[in-house]
Design a protein around this motif. Structure first.
Motif, PDB file in Angstrom:
ATOM      1  N   TRP A 114      -5.962  -7.084   0.874  1.00  0.00           N
ATOM      2  CA  TRP A 114      -5.812  -6.196   2.026  1.00  0.00           C
ATOM      3  C   TRP A 114      -4.513  -6.533   2.728  1.00  0.00           C
TER       4      TRP A 114
ATOM      5  N   PRO B 271      -0.466  -4.683   8.738  1.00  0.00           N
ATOM      6  CA  PRO B 271       0.769  -3.972   9.080  1.00  0.00           C
ATOM      7  C   PRO B 271       2.026  -4.836   8.981  1.00  0.00           C
TER       8      PRO B 271
ATOM      9  N   PRO C 195     -11.087  -8.002   3.899  1.00  0.00           N
ATOM     10  CA  PRO C 195     -10.621  -6.887   4.748  1.00  0.00           C
ATOM     11  C   PRO C 195     -10.505  -7.303   6.200  1.00  0.00           C
TER      12      PRO C 195
ATOM     13  N   GLY D 179      -7.332  -2.629  10.497  1.00  0.00           N
ATOM     14  CA  GLY D 179      -5.983  -2.102  10.357  1.00  0.00           C
ATOM     15  C   GLY D 179      -5.318  -2.407   9.039  1.00  0.00           C
ATOM     16  N   ALA D 180      -5.976  -3.149   8.148  1.00  0.00           N
ATOM     17  CA  ALA D 180      -5.385  -3.507   6.857  1.00  0.00           C
ATOM     18  C   ALA D 180      -5.693  -2.435   5.817  1.00  0.00           C
ATOM     19  N   ASP D 181      -4.782  -2.269   4.865  1.00  0.00           N
ATOM     20  CA  ASP D 181      -4.937  -1.282   3.799  1.00  0.00           C
ATOM     21  C   ASP D 181      -5.252  -1.974   2.476  1.00  0.00           C
ATOM     22  N   PRO D 182      -6.077  -1.337   1.626  1.00  0.00           N
ATOM     23  CA  PRO D 182      -6.393  -1.951   0.328  1.00  0.00           C
ATOM     24  C   PRO D 182      -5.189  -1.936  -0.602  1.00  0.00           C
ATOM     25  N   VAL D 183      -4.895  -3.070  -1.221  1.00  0.00           N
ATOM     26  CA  VAL D 183      -3.762  -3.178  -2.144  1.00  0.00           C
ATOM     27  C   VAL D 183      -4.178  -3.955  -3.382  1.00  0.00           C
TER      28      VAL D 183
ATOM     29  N   PRO E 271      -0.493   0.172  -3.508  1.00  0.00           N
ATOM     30  CA  PRO E 271      -1.697   0.712  -2.853  1.00  0.00           C
ATOM     31  C   PRO E 271      -2.844   0.772  -3.872  1.00  0.00           C
ATOM     32  N   ARG E 272      -4.032   0.372  -3.445  1.00  0.00           N
ATOM     33  CA  ARG E 272      -5.181   0.293  -4.343  1.00  0.00           C
ATOM     34  C   ARG E 272      -6.133   1.444  -4.105  1.00  0.00           C
TER      35      ARG E 272
ATOM     36  N   THR F 176      -9.679   3.110  -3.818  1.00  0.00           N
ATOM     37  CA  THR F 176     -11.000   2.638  -3.390  1.00  0.00           C
ATOM     38  C   THR F 176     -12.024   3.737  -3.676  1.00  0.00           C
TER      39      THR F 176
END
Length: 438
Positions: A343, A346, A354, A357-361, A434-435, A437
């Motif tokens: 994850w 920013p 997780p 505000g975090a994005d899956p990667v 970017p992952r 989901t």
């Protein structure tokens, strides 16, 4: 009967009456206090006047310095306008670039007059703004600054490609007062880039056709059963085939970089399982690694890691990283290929769990125990044709295109490519994407 006032009660003309007998001298004290306040006020006014004089002289000196700096710039055009685009600043660089003296431009011409109308209209249509000045400044107005190529039209009608940095301008009170346009003439540089790209594309196409033919005939000869080749002949032809394949890959790399520079690089996005990409790269590099005495280790998670992307391009990026790692690792060393999900916050940090505000990667890392890269050269690694001093010193083959291509592929997928290296200790390249989901 006439009443006569006491003589002592009548004040003589022109004289201040003395205090009546028995009253303290309050009036003198009050006068002294007022004199003191007056002196203090005079001193304060004088101090403020001195400060104002110093500030005025400082502002004048600063303005003179700024004017001198602007006038000293002769290779870049510096143009300042008011909020309506009317020119207020026109430096010698602008005079040289556009062929008009300051006296004929300042307060008389608009910045828009030196642009190609069709270009402004196209930009206005693209960004949904009004034509003219709004098209020039909309990006700077939204983001605080903007740098892009525009076409300037000189007084003699000659058009020049200019990289223009646009920033808002404020007055002494901080109120928006207009715009600054700093231009660098890129006409010759852009023409050289176009010629270079055309040359690369032409040569690449001209080389690919005969190479494909050579490889085709080599395959026929090597697979011919009617007249078997001697071992010596097969060795020679296999060497030819290997080098022809190498040339064909180089031609493909040159064509790819030309496509990236020309903005013609496209993807065929699908769901890609990174484990398959890594296994294919390991299989491709296995023979070379075994020959060089380098061990390849693959570390994959139990659950699959899927990313949206182009499987062919991601495979190309992974192949480049693994091939480089094997080439830069001496015999007895190790190259490790690993995949993990995470994850990204920013600020760019990646964690296993997780967070808000975090994005899956997904991260694909290639680590070697090779010769490493000097810290001062690491920022140049993704530049076309750059080769590190360790590569040159150790005669590692290559032309410096692999990492530039890998960086372009990563960027096109919305990812990042990072490097951590220490000379003599090894290198890790990490491709973060970017992952997908569920």
């Amino acid at each position: 009967m006439t009443t006569v006032e006491p003589r002592s009660a009548v004040a003589r003309p022109g004289r201040i009456p003395r205090p009546r007998a028995g009253r303290p001298d309050e009036r003198d004290a009050e006068l002294e206090r007022l004199r003191g306040e007056n002196a203090a006020l005079r001193a304060q006014v004088q101090s403020r006047a001195d400060e104002l004089d110093v500030a005025t002289r400082m502002l004048a000196a600063r303005a003179q310095t700024m004017t001198s700096v602007i006038d000293a710039v002769t290779e870049q055009s510096i143009i300042g306008t008011d909020r309506d685009g009317v020119i207020r600043v026109w430096n010698p660089g602008a005079e040289k670039m556009l062929g008009l003296p300051r006296t004929e431009v300042v307060r008389k011409r608009s910045i828009v007059e030196f642009h190609v109308p069709d270009e402004l209209e196209a930009e206005a249509a693209a960004c949904g703004s009004a034509a003219g000045l709004a098209a020039l400044v909309h990006a700077a107005q939204e983001h605080g600054s903007d740098v892009r190529d525009w076409t300037y039209v000189a007084a003699d009608g000659q058009e020049r490609t200019v990289s223009v940095a646009v920033t808002p301008r404020s007055d002494d009170r901080g109120v928006h007062a207009g715009w600054n346009f700093v231009g660098t003439d890129m006409t010759e540089a852009r023409a050289t880039e176009r010629m270079k790209d055309q040359f690369v594309s032409l040569i690449s196409h001209e080389l690919r056709t005969p190479l494909t033919s050579i490889l085709g005939y080599l395959e026929l000869v090597l697979d011919e059963d009617g007249e078997p080749l001697t071992d010596e002949q097969r060795t020679y032809l296999t060497t030819v085939e290997r080098n022809a394949d190498r040339l064909l890959r180089l031609v493909g790399d040159l064509l790819f970089t030309a496509q990236v520079d020309a903005g013609r690089f496209s993807l065929d996005p699908r769901d890609v399982e990174l484990a398959g990409v890594v296994r294919a790269a390991e299989e491709t590099a296995r023979v070379t690694a075994d020959t060089a005495g380098v061990e390849i280790v693959v570390e994959l998670p139990e659950q699959g890691v899927v990313v949206p992307g182009d499987a062919v391009r991601l495979g190309q990026a992974c192949d480049n990283l693994v091939s480089n790692a094997v080439k830069f690792t001496p015999a007895g060393g190790r190259v490790t290929l690993s995949v993990r999900s995470g994850w990204a916050a920013p600020d760019g940090t990646v964690s296993a769990e997780p967070r808000p505000g975090a994005d899956p990667v997904a991260q694909l890392a290639v680590t070697d125990t090779g010769m490493g890269i000097p810290s001062g050269e690491q920022t140049k690694l993704f530049t076309r044709f750059f080769r590190s001093s360790t590569a040159r010193r150790n005669a590692v083959p290559g032309v410096g295109l692999g990492l530039a291509i890998t960086k372009a592929i990563t960027t096109a997928h919305g990812g990042t490519l990072d490097v951590v290296s220490a000379e003599g200790e090894g290198t890790t390249f990490t491709l973060t994407l970017p992952r997908a989901t569920a």
